[in-house]
Design an enzyme around this catalytic site. Structure first.
Site, PDB file in Angstrom:
ATOM      1  N   CYS A  12       0.805  -1.229   0.000  1.00 48.40           N
ATOM      2  CA  CYS A  12       0.000   0.000   0.000  1.00 48.40           C
ATOM      3  C   CYS A  12       0.836   1.277   0.000  1.00 48.40           C
ATOM      4  O   CYS A  12       0.484   2.254  -0.653  1.00 48.40           O
ATOM      5  CB  CYS A  12      -0.946   0.000   1.194  1.00 48.40           C
ATOM      6  SG  CYS A  12      -0.108  -0.130   2.772  1.00 48.40           S
ATOM      7  N   HIS A  67       1.693   6.422   6.544  1.00 45.43           N
ATOM      8  CA  HIS A  67       2.703   5.421   6.162  1.00 45.43           C
ATOM      9  C   HIS A  67       3.525   5.848   4.952  1.00 45.43           C
ATOM     10  O   HIS A  67       3.799   5.067   4.044  1.00 45.43           O
ATOM     11  CB  HIS A  67       2.029   4.065   5.919  1.00 45.43           C
ATOM     12  CG  HIS A  67       2.975   2.912   6.115  1.00 45.43           C
ATOM     13  ND1 HIS A  67       2.959   1.807   5.308  1.00 45.43           N
ATOM     14  CD2 HIS A  67       3.951   2.710   7.021  1.00 45.43           C
ATOM     15  CE1 HIS A  67       3.890   0.953   5.701  1.00 45.43           C
ATOM     16  NE2 HIS A  67       4.505   1.489   6.744  1.00 45.43           N
TER      17      HIS A  67
END
Length: 99
Positions: A12, A67
């Site tokens: 991701c 992230h």
């Protein structure tokens, strides 16, 4: 934003980094195991989409999983990367709202 051609990566974080920079994941962040590690995430020298939008007069808000680097609070967090109006989310790769 309308995407006519956009490709995802097997993790991701590279896909997120690719979307935010407009570059292929391979050139930005092929794998981001620990976003708190120095050098991890989107390189500080790369311009992100919200930075460009803010210069054009847009307000930019961030919500969700970041992230994309967090070794430096002043350089790598969502607020530092162009989401200056608001940022609500979490930094690491794992979050479980059900437990």
């Amino acid at each position: 934003v309308e995407l006519s051609r956009h490709y995802t990566y097997k993790f991701c974080s590279p896909s997120r980094s690719s979307f935010l920079t407009g570059r292929l994941a391979y050139h930005v962040n092929a794998y981001n195991d620990d976003p708190a590690m120095p050098g991890a995430g989107i390189p500080v020298g790369m311009t992100l989409l919200p930075e460009v939008l803010r210069r054009a007069g847009y307000r930019c808000h961030y919500q969700g999983k970041w992230h994309a680097g967090m070794a430096s609070r002043s350089l790598q967090t969502p607020r530092a990367r162009g989401f200056a109006d608001s940022a609500l989310g979490f930094f690491h790769s794992e979050y479980n709202a059900y437990d």
